[in-house]
Motif scaffolding. Structure first.
Motif, PDB file in Angstrom:
ATOM      1  N   LEU A  68       0.830  -1.204   0.000  1.00  0.00           N
ATOM      2  CA  LEU A  68       0.000   0.000   0.000  1.00  0.00           C
ATOM      3  C   LEU A  68       0.868   1.258   0.000  1.00  0.00           C
ATOM      4  O   LEU A  68       2.078   1.197   0.225  1.00  0.00           O
ATOM      5  N   VAL A  69       0.224   2.360  -0.196  1.00  0.00           N
ATOM      6  CA  VAL A  69       0.807   3.652   0.161  1.00  0.00           C
ATOM      7  C   VAL A  69       0.017   4.149   1.360  1.00  0.00           C
ATOM      8  O   VAL A  69      -1.206   4.279   1.287  1.00  0.00           O
ATOM      9  N   LEU A  70       0.718   4.377   2.446  1.00  0.00           N
ATOM     10  CA  LEU A  70       0.078   4.761   3.700  1.00  0.00           C
ATOM     11  C   LEU A  70       0.446   6.200   4.034  1.00  0.00           C
ATOM     12  O   LEU A  70       1.635   6.543   4.087  1.00  0.00           O
ATOM     13  N   ALA A  71      -0.554   7.009   4.218  1.00  0.00           N
ATOM     14  CA  ALA A  71      -0.309   8.437   4.446  1.00  0.00           C
ATOM     15  C   ALA A  71      -1.156   8.933   5.607  1.00  0.00           C
ATOM     16  O   ALA A  71      -2.229   9.514   5.408  1.00  0.00           O
ATOM     17  N   PRO A  72      -0.714   8.698   6.824  1.00  0.00           N
ATOM     18  CA  PRO A  72      -1.451   9.277   7.959  1.00  0.00           C
ATOM     19  C   PRO A  72      -1.430  10.797   7.892  1.00  0.00           C
ATOM     20  O   PRO A  72      -0.504  11.378   7.318  1.00  0.00           O
ATOM     21  N   GLU A  73      -2.428  11.408   8.456  1.00  0.00           N
ATOM     22  CA  GLU A  73      -2.540  12.869   8.412  1.00  0.00           C
ATOM     23  C   GLU A  73      -1.267  13.496   8.993  1.00  0.00           C
ATOM     24  O   GLU A  73      -0.839  13.160  10.083  1.00  0.00           O
ATOM     25  N   SER A  74      -0.661  14.397   8.246  1.00  0.00           N
ATOM     26  CA  SER A  74       0.575  15.003   8.737  1.00  0.00           C
ATOM     27  C   SER A  74       0.644  16.485   8.405  1.00  0.00           C
ATOM     28  O   SER A  74       1.703  17.082   8.490  1.00  0.00           O
ATOM     29  N   SER A  75      -0.493  17.062   8.029  1.00  0.00           N
ATOM     30  CA  SER A  75      -0.493  18.482   7.656  1.00  0.00           C
ATOM     31  C   SER A  75      -1.090  19.337   8.769  1.00  0.00           C
ATOM     32  O   SER A  75      -1.448  20.490   8.544  1.00  0.00           O
ATOM     33  N   ALA A  76      -1.176  18.783   9.974  1.00  0.00           N
ATOM     34  CA  ALA A  76      -1.886  19.464  11.060  1.00  0.00           C
ATOM     35  C   ALA A  76      -1.408  20.897  11.251  1.00  0.00           C
ATOM     36  O   ALA A  76      -0.211  21.167  11.243  1.00  0.00           O
ATOM     37  N   GLY A  77      -2.356  21.772  11.446  1.00  0.00           N
ATOM     38  CA  GLY A  77      -2.034  23.168  11.706  1.00  0.00           C
ATOM     39  C   GLY A  77      -1.893  23.996  10.453  1.00  0.00           C
ATOM     40  O   GLY A  77      -1.766  25.208  10.526  1.00  0.00           O
ATOM     41  N   CYS A  78      -1.917  23.330   9.307  1.00  0.00           N
ATOM     42  CA  CYS A  78      -1.674  24.079   8.063  1.00  0.00           C
ATOM     43  C   CYS A  78      -2.898  24.909   7.684  1.00  0.00           C
ATOM     44  O   CYS A  78      -4.019  24.455   7.753  1.00  0.00           O
ATOM     45  N   TRP A  79      -2.602  26.094   7.247  1.00  0.00           N
ATOM     46  CA  TRP A  79      -3.630  26.964   6.684  1.00  0.00           C
ATOM     47  C   TRP A  79      -4.226  26.311   5.450  1.00  0.00           C
ATOM     48  O   TRP A  79      -5.387  25.989   5.390  1.00  0.00           O
ATOM     49  N   CYS A  80      -3.402  26.113   4.477  1.00  0.00           N
ATOM     50  CA  CYS A  80      -3.662  25.374   3.235  1.00  0.00           C
ATOM     51  C   CYS A  80      -5.133  25.190   2.883  1.00  0.00           C
ATOM     52  O   CYS A  80      -5.639  24.075   2.877  1.00  0.00           O
ATOM     53  N   SER A  81      -5.821  26.274   2.579  1.00  0.00           N
ATOM     54  CA  SER A  81      -7.197  26.131   2.135  1.00  0.00           C
ATOM     55  C   SER A  81      -7.257  25.554   0.728  1.00  0.00           C
ATOM     56  O   SER A  81      -8.337  25.297   0.200  1.00  0.00           O
ATOM     57  N   GLY A  82      -6.094  25.359   0.126  1.00  0.00           N
ATOM     58  CA  GLY A  82      -6.067  24.706  -1.191  1.00  0.00           C
ATOM     59  C   GLY A  82      -6.277  23.210  -1.104  1.00  0.00           C
ATOM     60  O   GLY A  82      -6.524  22.561  -2.115  1.00  0.00           O
ATOM     61  N   THR A  83      -6.145  22.651   0.071  1.00  0.00           N
ATOM     62  CA  THR A  83      -6.387  21.221   0.223  1.00  0.00           C
ATOM     63  C   THR A  83      -7.654  21.034   1.047  1.00  0.00           C
ATOM     64  O   THR A  83      -7.701  21.390   2.223  1.00  0.00           O
ATOM     65  N   PRO A  84      -8.696  20.511   0.413  1.00  0.00           N
ATOM     66  CA  PRO A  84     -10.020  20.505   1.045  1.00  0.00           C
ATOM     67  C   PRO A  84     -10.164  19.567   2.225  1.00  0.00           C
ATOM     68  O   PRO A  84     -11.137  19.662   2.965  1.00  0.00           O
ATOM     69  N   MET A  85      -9.209  18.632   2.389  1.00  0.00           N
ATOM     70  CA  MET A  85      -9.361  17.664   3.476  1.00  0.00           C
ATOM     71  C   MET A  85      -8.054  17.483   4.226  1.00  0.00           C
ATOM     72  O   MET A  85      -6.987  17.632   3.654  1.00  0.00           O
TER      73      MET A  85
END
Lengths: 470, 955
Positions: free
Chosen positions: B924-941
């Protein structure tokens, strides 16, 4: 309105800027869709009785099971906190109402419920095959609702009998998502019904694609379908020509109502709250509680101001933030804001020209160039001064500002505002901002609806409180 | 005059404080306790500058150490910024304070008046940068000529919750920083009068200049300003005079750690070395924590706390009062009850069985299935749901989520109603209507696949291949029961049918056993062919950053998504430890929190809240996790915890061994291989733990390397020491295991000992040696001087195919390839990076199939030949991870580069973190959430997610 910590003076001025227009006229006396109408105004002309008391409280067996449980506590890089949840479309059981019943869907047990307004008793329920996260829409005796199972359902509102169902993205698979087994292409925009057409979007991940759909509301036959690569979550809104679809943490997408073609992705801080007020779409709450306003004519973002939600009635806008509720003379304010925006655009252009002149002046010694630079600097200073003056005038457009412990939801019925807080709901006099009534509720009052002399309050504990004349 | 202003002189008078302080005494002196504070004003014992507290005034601590709570942005202490006042000395200064920092931030002030805005730096500040006390000052005659503030800094990280005496002195020629009476750093770069800014905020407990604001949490007891530079003896005397007033740090053997037991209940656990009456103080008001319960004399302590309010921040610490009455306490811990707010407490009701016999039969069958499956959480799939009896029993006897498929609409309606009335529908059991022959589900999700309809009619509900498609690798159980026909002819008939069904050539082998009236056909799915694990920070102890998993590549699709979301995760920028994968499970480190997830369906199997579990700036140190088989090895302070990956239970603990000491060292590096658990002992304070938005992308303080005094190996099960190595300062980021050897770079610079630190910068560039030890017994195999690899930014080693690769960066990338057997050099390359920001200078390369992917170059491992010099094109920070035929990285969003087709696919909507957060493992490719705290309104989730191929490719 309160000023968030660590905000610059410029940002403070921007907080005060707002452009507002009239709410679309509402002829119906009921509350047939989320926040009353397809503009999501949250305003009904129907007044509520002066003295309200709790008639009943309906508490489903299980509280909502939201898809997304909120943001990180802080943004470490920007030193911002607390961060606002931008995907709260399913943190309570949002209701719609007619004169007899209220209807809502459950993200816990996958059902659509009809409860009687007189007693709060369940009249019927209907199972879908996935969590139902957004409120149904009621139109001509039919109930339209989307589910995480990927289908839109049309039910007979009187009996809960299935009339038709439609899968937005056929033949997709189900997978564990948000801790449930759900479709890869759920319907998380609700179903917007206007006239004889039902609109919705299905799909969650842009890289998997989705559909913007228009169906014949009577039989579910496809009017048009358009593939989209947007991740759409939150209640759809409609103007005469456009559909506006929130994109979760991102900013809304604008689609053409005729064919579902993408018109534009708006800019700003994102969020799944949105309200359409004639020529403006307001959306938020952004990262730390900001509402953006975009012109529906140009789809350009016009202003940003502090807040979690707002309602507009006539010439006055009522804005709700974490600690305050405020009223503003929107007409004058809008005029001033427009003037300021024009000046800001001018300044940007002048800045570019000044940069070119300075570059040329550095390259060669030329008295005329030096004079042009000086003139350009003078023009910029002039614009800057005028902008400051306008900002100061805009500050005087506030009619009143009151401290408030009711930051979660705001609607208007007749001549009263209703605001939701933690553990209670309040009525507010729109002329003064004074709180005229409060009543306890179970949890945070995240959404409200009004019809037939009843106020229904939905909390994050899943409870639906009904208040009516004492 | 406001009442409080009238009271201040009265208060001073009543205390007998003479405004005309002795000539060599402080020019300003504040004691932050209730006796010296009136409303919002704290008296200046020197009589010049009373301090104003903005925000809540709350005091805590013992009577002798009563002190003001500085609670982030809630409150701060301000002083008038008037250059004519004595509290802002002109020629020389000493600033001192007694503080207890409960939570550091990236940069903050204890006491100062400063502007630090890029090129405009004036004034002075005593404070801390990340976890290191510092003192900075700008003077009129800066000897270095840059006109900026010069900083002196303690190398040792401060400990949260410990009281310190901190003092900065400047005598007009020399800048000194003292911590607990000890000189920790000095500089002579500034001289002459202090260079103050025209305007500034003179603050205690917060930093606010024109371009930044920082707030911290802690306590301040006392602060003073002198108009001269105090001598070292004076500073020492002041420290000695007050040191016994304060609580000392309590050391517990393990913990505390927290488990949520329900929406309103939690359990706090800790272990002490010896039976001791430590107590837990807990509450939502830092200054009014209540003793919850005293568990008495014990080594294993557990306290359950009820009445937890939703969405509330709680605080707690452990405390112990010795026989002499002295107080010892741990630092203040936080517990955020927001996470878990939506949890449900499900109390199942009865099910409408036709008979008690039927109920007993299905209960027994469910027990058998659960026992054989060996899982309590995850997903069970029932194909052919029948009357829902098996679904009900599985749900009430386990925590499995039961998904059932059936093709009879009327029966589905009936069973849904029954399960709904039992309180299970939706939250625990879901029934889907559809054809049984084609399962409408993605791959691999089901820990258990079974059927109720087959129990009744003996007919397999769909093909074995289809059932196998959805079955969980690494132990998922396909187990179908059937009722043995009493009639021999009928039994033979059904037996032949089953045999034909079982023996379809594409399907796995199944066992068929008949036990009484019920027979069972079953098989267990092994790991996916070609899949591989990711057990260490860079995939393996060899640091190749490549799992070798043959499956990840183009056309992968979502397998699952959901929690954990951003709320409990570490802020994106801190270059935190990578997730790991072993034995079908993924381990994810959040913000002082560990998660064990089922890698194939995203079920959160367990979570542990460990306030002291934190590691940051991994490129300059190491991860604190390794996985092997069913065990997760997680380092907390000086201990390695052996955690059962299936349950989250702590099965054993290991200490850093002698000659390291648990009182002075933390466990740094951790690896596990071939029966041995490897580790290093780092002087306390040497590890990076920041999680306040630090980005660790530049050089300077944040590019210092964590170094170890002791390298060791122990039995991974018993903790018994096998060997230890003690030479120079081992650079943790270089530790590499491969070919039966342990490799590292160490500095033998004799000056390091005097600096007494676990973290160094330029000093470790001196006298560097590259060393290889025998991994089994620690004996020296070879060593050589290693001066040729400048490493201002990072220094890594990697091992592959008996080659050792050294990668370091200073002004450019320096890559050396050595023969791993004897250290002889094979080749070297130097090249520049694409950019010096967003991780451009700290990239950790990957070695894939004999090629080194070292942005921006692709090098041949054998020869060093540069095949390409423009690879990757990352967008944003982050570093690569590799599978057998694919590279994962951040190009704005999650991105996979299929090396077979040279095609890239971006998974938009999703933003990775700033280091290694996506791993290819388990097929698999496993990608736990790691963008915590980011403003990044360009990424909807913001979500954890896994991707799989729609059809498993053969490797």
């Amino acid at each position: 309105m309160g000023i968030p910590r660590r905000r610059t003076a410029g940002a403070r001025a921007a907080v005060l800027v707002i452009a507002l227009c009239l709410v679309a006229a509402v002829a119906q006396a009921d509350w047939p869709t989320y926040r009353h109408d397809n503009a999501r105004s949250g305003v009904t002309p129907e007044p509520l009785p002066g003295e309200l008391g709790e008639a009943w409280a309906h508490t489903p067996r299980y509280r909502p099971q939201p898809a997304w449980q909120g943001p990180a506590r802080t943004d470490g890089w920007h030193k911002s906190d607390p961060l606002k949840p931008r995907m709260i479309f399913d943190w309570a059981f949002h209701v719609v109402m007619d004169e007899q019943c209220a209807y809502f869907g459950s993200s816990a047990d996958d059902k659509i419920y009809c409860i009687e307004l007189a007693t709060g008793a369940e009249r019927w329920s209907f199972f879908t095959e996935g969590p139902v996260r957004l409120a149904p829409t009621l139109m001509d005796g039919k109930l339209y609702v989307g589910s995480d199972d990927g289908y839109v359902y049309c039910l007979d509102a009187a009996t809960g009998t299935l009339l038709w169902k439609f899968q937005g993205v056929p033949n997709t698979y189900r997978l564990p998502g948000n801790a449930r087994m759900m479709s890869l292409a759920p319907v998380r925009t609700g179903v917007l019904v206007d006239g004889d057409t039902a609109y919705f979007c299905s799909g969650l991940f842009s890289f998997e694609g989705g559909q913007v759909c228009a169906l014949n509301a009577a039989d579910g036959q496809v009017r048009w379908q358009k593939k989209t690569n947007q991740a759409l979550q939150g209640y759809l809104l409609a103007s005469k020509d456009r559909l506006y679809a929130p994109r979760g943490r991102s900013n809304p997408a604008v689609f053409d109502r005729e064919d579902g073609k993408l018109v534009k992705l708006l800019e700003g801080g994102g969020g799944s709250f949105a309200v359409l007020v004639e020529d403006y779409l307001f959306y938020g709450p952004g990262k730390t509680g900001q509402i953006e306003a975009a012109s529906t004519a140009t789809n350009e973002q016009i202003v940003t101001f502090e807040g979690n939600a707002l309602v507009v009635n006539g010439g006055i806008a009522y804005m709700q933030s974490d600690r305050e509720i405020a009223a503003m003379d929107r007409t004058r304010y809008l005029d001033l804001a427009s003037q300021r925006k024009a000046l800001e655009d001018e300044m940007e252009s002048l800045q570019d020209k000044l940069g070119e002149l300075e570059k040329a002046a550095r390259a060669q010694s030329d008295a005329q160039l030096d004079a042009d630079v000086t003139d350009m600097v003078r023009q910029l200073e002039d614009r800057r001064a005028r902008i400051a003056e306008l900002s100061a005038q805009m500050g005087s457009c506030m009619l009143w500002t009151k401290p408030s412990a009711h930051p979660y939801s705001l609607i208007m019925a007749g001549d009263r505002l209703f605001a939701g807080g933690t553990g209670d709901v309040a009525a507010i006099d729109p002329k003064t901002g004074d709180t005229t009534w409060t009543a306890p509720v179970n949890g945070r009052a995240l959404e409200m609806a009004i019809s037939g002399g009843r106020l229904l309050v939905s909390t994050d504990e899943g409870t639906i409180h009904c208040f009516t004349e004492k | 005059m406001p009442v409080r202003h009238c009271l201040v002189p009265l208060l001073l008078f009543s205390l007998g404080v003479c405004p005309a302080w002795a000539a060599d005494g402080p020019v300003a002196h504040w004691r932050f306790d209730s006796g010296h504070t009136v409303e919002q004003t704290v008296a200046d014992l020197a009589g010049h500058a009373p301090a104003t507290i903005t925000g809540p005034v709350k005091f805590g601590g013992t009577a002798a150490s009563e002190s003001l709570l500085i609670n982030k942005a809630d409150n701060l202490v301000s002083l008038p910024y008037d250059l004519a006042q004595p509290a802002l000395p002109q020629e020389a200064i000493t600033v001192e304070a007694w503080v207890c920092v409960e939570q550091t931030v990236e940069f903050c002030n204890i006491l100062g008046a400063m502007q630090d805005n890029g090129g405009y730096q004036k004034g002075f500040m005593l404070g801390f940068r990340q976890s290191n006390f510092c003192f900075g000052l700008s003077s009129a005659k800066a000897d270095d000529g840059d006109g900026l503030i010069t900083w002196v800094r303690d190398r040792e990280s401060l400990q949260w919750g410990r009281w310190y005496h901190v003092a900065g002195t400047y005598d007009g020629a020399r800048l000194c920083l003292y911590v607990d009476g000890r000189l920790v750093d000095e500089s002579d770069k500034q001289s002459g009068p202090i260079n103050y800014p025209a305007a500034a905020s003179y603050l205690i407990g917060a930093l606010a200049d024109d371009d930044s604001k920082f707030y911290w949490r802690g306590w301040i007891r006392e602060a003073a300003v002198y108009d001269r530079g105090l001598s070292a003896d004076e500073i020492r005397a002041r420290y000695d005079a007050a040191r016994d007033q304060f609580p000392t740090r309590l050391h517990v053997a393990v913990g505390p750690w927290v488990e949520r037991l329900g929406r309103d209940r939690m359990r706090v656990s800790w272990r002490t070395e010896y039976p001791s009456p430590t107590r837990l103080v807990f509450g939502d008001d830092i200054t009014a924590l209540e003793t919850k319960e005293s568990p008495g004399l014990a080594t294993d302590h557990q306290i359950e706390i009820g009445g937890i309010e939703p969405k509330q921040m709680y605080f707690y610490r452990l405390a112990f009062q010795d026989v002499e009455g002295a107080l010892h306490w741990t630092r203040l811990h936080e517990y955020d009850s927001t996470y878990g707010f939506w949890d449900l407490d499900i109390q199942p009701g009865p099910f409408p069985y036709a008979s008690a016999e039927e109920q007993a039969r299905y209960g027994a069958i469910a027990d058998r299935l659960i026992k054989e499956a060996g899982v309590d959480k995850g997903y069970a799939l029932i194909i052919g749901n029948g009357e829902g009896r098996l679904a009900y029993e599985l749900a009430v006897r386990s925590r499995l989520k039961v998904v059932a498929l059936d093709d009879d609409a009327e029966r589905i309606r009936r069973v849904r109603k029954a399960l709904d009335e039992a309180g299970l529908y939706g939250v625990r059991v879901t029934i889907h209507e559809g054809r049984l022959a084609e399962l409408p589900y993605g791959y691999y999700f089901a820990n258990l696949v079974t059927s109720e309809s087959m129990l009744e009619d003996g007919r397999p509900p769909c093909t074995k291949e289809e059932m196998f498609r959805v079955l969980h690798p690494n132990g998922g159980l396909l187990m179908l029961g059937y009722r043995n026909a009493a009639d021999p002819a009928e039994a033979e008939h059904f037996g032949k049918r089953r045999e034909r069904w079982m023996n379809t050539p594409e399907a796995p082998e199944m066992a068929d056993t008949a036990e009484g009236e019920t027979g069972w056909m079953s098989c267990r799915r092994p790991a996916l062919p070609g899949s591989a694990e990711w057990t260490h920070q860079y995939a393996n102890p060899a640091n190749t950053t490549c799992s070798g998993d043959a499956l990840p590549g183009k056309d992968m699709r979502p397998l699952w998504f959901g929690g954990p979301g951003p709320r409990p995760m570490t802020d994106r920028g801190t270059r935190a430890p990578a997730p790991l994968y072993a034995d079908g499970r993924m381990y994810v480190q959040g913000d002082c929190r560990l998660f064990g997830l089922d890698a194939y369906n995203g079920t959160i199997l367990w979570e542990l809240d460990f306030p002291d579990l934190r590691r940051a700036n991994v490129p300059r140190g190491s991860s604190n996790m390794a996985a092997g088989g069913p065990t997760l090895y997680a380092v907390v302070r000086e201990k390695c915890l052996l955690i059962d990956g299936r349950t989250g239970g702590i099965t054993a603990t290991c200490d850093v061994p002698e000659p390291a000491a648990v009182s002075r060292h933390d466990w740094g590096y951790v690896a596990v291989q071939d029966g041995l658990l490897y580790g290093t002992a780092v002087k306390r304070g040497g590890l990076f733990i920041g999680a306040d938005g630090e980005w660790y992308d530049t050089k300077g303080d944040e590019s210092e390397k964590t170094v170890s005094e002791v390298l060791f190996a122990m039995n991974k099960n018993t903790g018994e020491s096998v060997w230890t190595y003690q030479g120079g300062a081992v650079i943790d980021s270089t530790l590499t295991i491969g070919g039966g050897r342990v490799y590292f770079v160490e500095s033998r610079n004799p000056a390091l000992a005097a600096l007494d630190s676990g973290r160094f910068g330029d000093e470790i560039m001196e006298d560097r040696f590259l060393v290889a030890l025998d991994a089994e017994d620690g004996s020296l195999l070879w060593e050589q001087p290693w001066a040729q690899a400048p490493a201002v930014y990072v220094h890594y080693l990697m091992y592959s195919d008996e080659k050792l690769v050294s990668v370091s960066s200073s002004d450019e990338w320096n890559v050396f390839c050595l023969n791993a057997v004897d250290g002889s050099q094979r080749w070297e390359r130097k090249y520049h990076w694409n950019r010096d920001n967003h991780g451009g200078t700290i990239q950790h390369p990957a070695i894939v199939a004999g090629k080194i992917y070292a942005e921006p170059c692709l090098l041949a491992l054998d020869s060093g030949e540069v095949a390409k010099d423009d690879i990757l094109g990352r967008g944003g920070c982050g570093t690569v991870s590799a599978a057998g035929h694919a590279i994962l990285f951040r190009d704005g969003t999650h991105t996979i580069w299929d090396l077979n087709t040279d095609r890239r696919e971006k998974w938009a909507d999703l933003r990775p973190g700033c280091w290694l957060g996506i791993i290819p493992a388990g097929g698999l490719v496993l990608a736990p959430e790691s963008s915590a705290g980011c403003w990044c309104s360009g990424t909807p989730m913001q979500t954890s997610i896994a991707f799989a191929l729609p059809e498993a490719r053969e490797p």
